[in-house]
Design a protein around this motif. Structure first.
Motif, PDB file in Angstrom:
ATOM      1  N   SER A  93      -8.196   1.910  -5.533  1.00  0.00           N
ATOM      2  CA  SER A  93      -9.441   1.471  -4.923  1.00  0.00           C
ATOM      3  C   SER A  93     -10.132   2.649  -4.242  1.00  0.00           C
ATOM      4  O   SER A  93      -9.467   3.464  -3.586  1.00  0.00           O
ATOM      5  CB  SER A  93      -9.173   0.378  -3.888  1.00  0.00           C
ATOM      6  N   PRO A  94     -11.468   2.740  -4.324  1.00  0.00           N
ATOM      7  CA  PRO A  94     -12.176   3.790  -3.596  1.00  0.00           C
ATOM      8  C   PRO A  94     -12.400   3.439  -2.126  1.00  0.00           C
ATOM      9  O   PRO A  94     -12.697   4.313  -1.317  1.00  0.00           O
ATOM     10  CB  PRO A  94     -13.517   3.888  -4.335  1.00  0.00           C
ATOM     11  N   LEU A 128       0.825  -1.207   0.000  1.00  0.00           N
ATOM     12  CA  LEU A 128       0.000   0.000   0.000  1.00  0.00           C
ATOM     13  C   LEU A 128       0.858   1.256   0.000  1.00  0.00           C
ATOM     14  O   LEU A 128       1.951   1.288   0.584  1.00  0.00           O
ATOM     15  CB  LEU A 128      -0.895   0.033   1.237  1.00  0.00           C
ATOM     16  N   PHE A 129       0.340   2.334  -0.614  1.00  0.00           N
ATOM     17  CA  PHE A 129       0.924   3.657  -0.463  1.00  0.00           C
ATOM     18  C   PHE A 129       0.414   4.263   0.854  1.00  0.00           C
ATOM     19  O   PHE A 129      -0.719   3.992   1.258  1.00  0.00           O
ATOM     20  CB  PHE A 129       0.531   4.551  -1.635  1.00  0.00           C
ATOM     21  N   PRO A 130       1.216   5.109   1.513  1.00  0.00           N
ATOM     22  CA  PRO A 130       0.838   5.617   2.841  1.00  0.00           C
ATOM     23  C   PRO A 130      -0.167   6.766   2.816  1.00  0.00           C
ATOM     24  O   PRO A 130      -0.483   7.312   3.873  1.00  0.00           O
ATOM     25  CB  PRO A 130       2.183   6.080   3.417  1.00  0.00           C
ATOM     26  N   ARG A 131      -0.664   7.148   1.666  1.00  0.00           N
ATOM     27  CA  ARG A 131      -1.747   8.127   1.567  1.00  0.00           C
ATOM     28  C   ARG A 131      -2.495   7.905   0.266  1.00  0.00           C
ATOM     29  O   ARG A 131      -2.011   7.208  -0.641  1.00  0.00           O
ATOM     30  CB  ARG A 131      -1.210   9.565   1.628  1.00  0.00           C
ATOM     31  N   TYR A 168      -7.232   5.028  -2.704  1.00  0.00           N
ATOM     32  CA  TYR A 168      -6.175   4.203  -2.142  1.00  0.00           C
ATOM     33  C   TYR A 168      -5.361   3.590  -3.288  1.00  0.00           C
ATOM     34  O   TYR A 168      -5.882   3.375  -4.381  1.00  0.00           O
ATOM     35  CB  TYR A 168      -6.763   3.089  -1.276  1.00  0.00           C
ATOM     36  N   ALA A 169      -4.103   3.326  -3.023  1.00  0.00           N
ATOM     37  CA  ALA A 169      -3.221   2.853  -4.090  1.00  0.00           C
ATOM     38  C   ALA A 169      -2.346   1.721  -3.578  1.00  0.00           C
ATOM     39  O   ALA A 169      -1.956   1.689  -2.404  1.00  0.00           O
ATOM     40  CB  ALA A 169      -2.357   3.997  -4.603  1.00  0.00           C
ATOM     41  N   MET A 170      -2.032   0.802  -4.479  1.00  0.00           N
ATOM     42  CA  MET A 170      -1.232  -0.365  -4.130  1.00  0.00           C
ATOM     43  C   MET A 170      -0.363  -0.784  -5.316  1.00  0.00           C
ATOM     44  O   MET A 170      -0.775  -0.689  -6.468  1.00  0.00           O
ATOM     45  CB  MET A 170      -2.139  -1.538  -3.723  1.00  0.00           C
TER      46      MET A 170
END
Length: 330
Positions: free
Chosen positions: A187-188, A156-159, A165-167
């Motif tokens: 992802s929402p 995951l990204f931290p923000r 959301y981002a991965m």
């Protein structure tokens, strides 16, 4: 000069660079910091993740048992060097169908919106990316698996990026994958994932052969004023088998699937006995990094020969400069 974006961490584990060292990162002289038998039933403890927690540190550790069962355990440390790891594997609450699993390994921990999110390789009809969270490293809650099998190395990204959301992840297969590229997904709600984007793949030929077989994301991406600093593993197939090394890249802050720079040379590779000899020889595999925005210091936790856990150090300036000066893209 580059700058870390984030919080100060004045008690980050640290050891100054040895005189005369020209490498982009340097090893802790007390490696390995976690031995293979740190809990009573463990065969090996490696490829694990840590985070600052309540003035000290907490972590999620891959502990393969003496039955060679792969699972994840919680642990705590006051200084990030000496760890007390629970002998009991984590028991997640919730999860429904996703709570069924065949194995759990190679966790990452990401501080995000007041929670500590854990991603790991989750065995559900083959490897996929499991996701859960904790607030205290005592109670753990499982969410839906993020992708279909087969996939590994979900980070995951931290923000949020662009409000989502981002991965990063590495689609794979059911075996000891002889291929692998890095992809970005959004992802929402941390349940439904899409807008998949190719980030980067292997390097063919002899231009940077240490990453010619497969690449995969390592620790949670580190935000800097120049972009996201990504530590990753690169693999080459040799006459002695697969060799895993640590690489570095710089991704665009707003569109992280765009690679700004990627080092031709690796940052860290198996050289010490504890990195070359073990259950899987010749592996240095990064899974966590602590950062101190006050000083620019970075501490990197990495698995060694799929057996023990090591620690290495660098600074954001040293690392970014090395990547840019040896940029494979130009």
């Amino acid at each position: 000069m580059s700058k870390l974006i984030g919080a100060a961490l004045p008690n980050i584990p640290w050891q100054d660079c040895p005189p005369g060292c020209r490498e982009p990162v340097w090893r802790y002289s007390g490696n390995p910091i976690i031995q293979r038998d740190a809990i009573p039933t463990s065969n090996s403890i490696f490829n694990s993740a840590v985070a600052p927690f309540r003035g000290g540190f907490a972590g999620i550790f891959r502990c393969d048992s003496r039955a060679v069962e792969m699972n994840i355990h919680a642990g705590f440390s006051e200084d990030g060097l000496r760890w007390k790891i629970s002998p009991q594997a984590i028991r997640f609450q919730g999860g429904g169908e996703a709570a069924r699993y065949e194995y759990r390994y190679d966790p990452r921990v990401c501080r995000l919106e007041g929670r500590y999110y854990i991603s790991w390789c989750n065995g559900y009809h083959g490897p996929t990316i499991g996701l859960g969270y904790t607030e205290d490293f005592q109670a753990f809650h499982q969410l839906e698996n993020t992708f279909l099998p087969y996939n590994r190395n979900g980070v995951l990204f931290p923000r949020k990026i662009g409000g989502r959301y981002a991965m990063l992840s590495r689609p794979s297969d059911g075996g000891h994958t002889p291929f692998g590229d890095i992809f970005y997904s959004e992802s929402p709600d941390l349940t439904y994932w899409g807008r998949h984007r190719f980030v980067k793949g292997t390097v063919p030929g002899n231009a940077s052969a240490w990453q010619s077989l497969k690449v995969g994301p390592g620790p949670v991406p580190i935000e800097t004023d120049l972009g996201w600093l990504l530590l990753y593993h690169g693999v080459i197939n040799t006459c002695n088998g697969f060799v895993y090394r640590v690489g570095g890249a710089l991704l665009d802050r707003d569109e992280p699937w765009k690679v700004l720079a990627r080092s031709r040379f690796y940052l860290l590779g198996p050289q010490e006995p504890y990195e070359c000899v073990g259950d899987v020889p010749n592996v240095t595999f990064p899974c966590a990094a602590l950062t101190d925005a006050g000083t620019g210091r970075i501490a990197i936790y990495y698995g060694c020969a799929d057996t023990v856990t090591g620690l290495a150090f660098t600074t954001v300036d040293r690392l970014v400069n090395y990547i840019q000066e040896n940029n494979l893209l130009f």
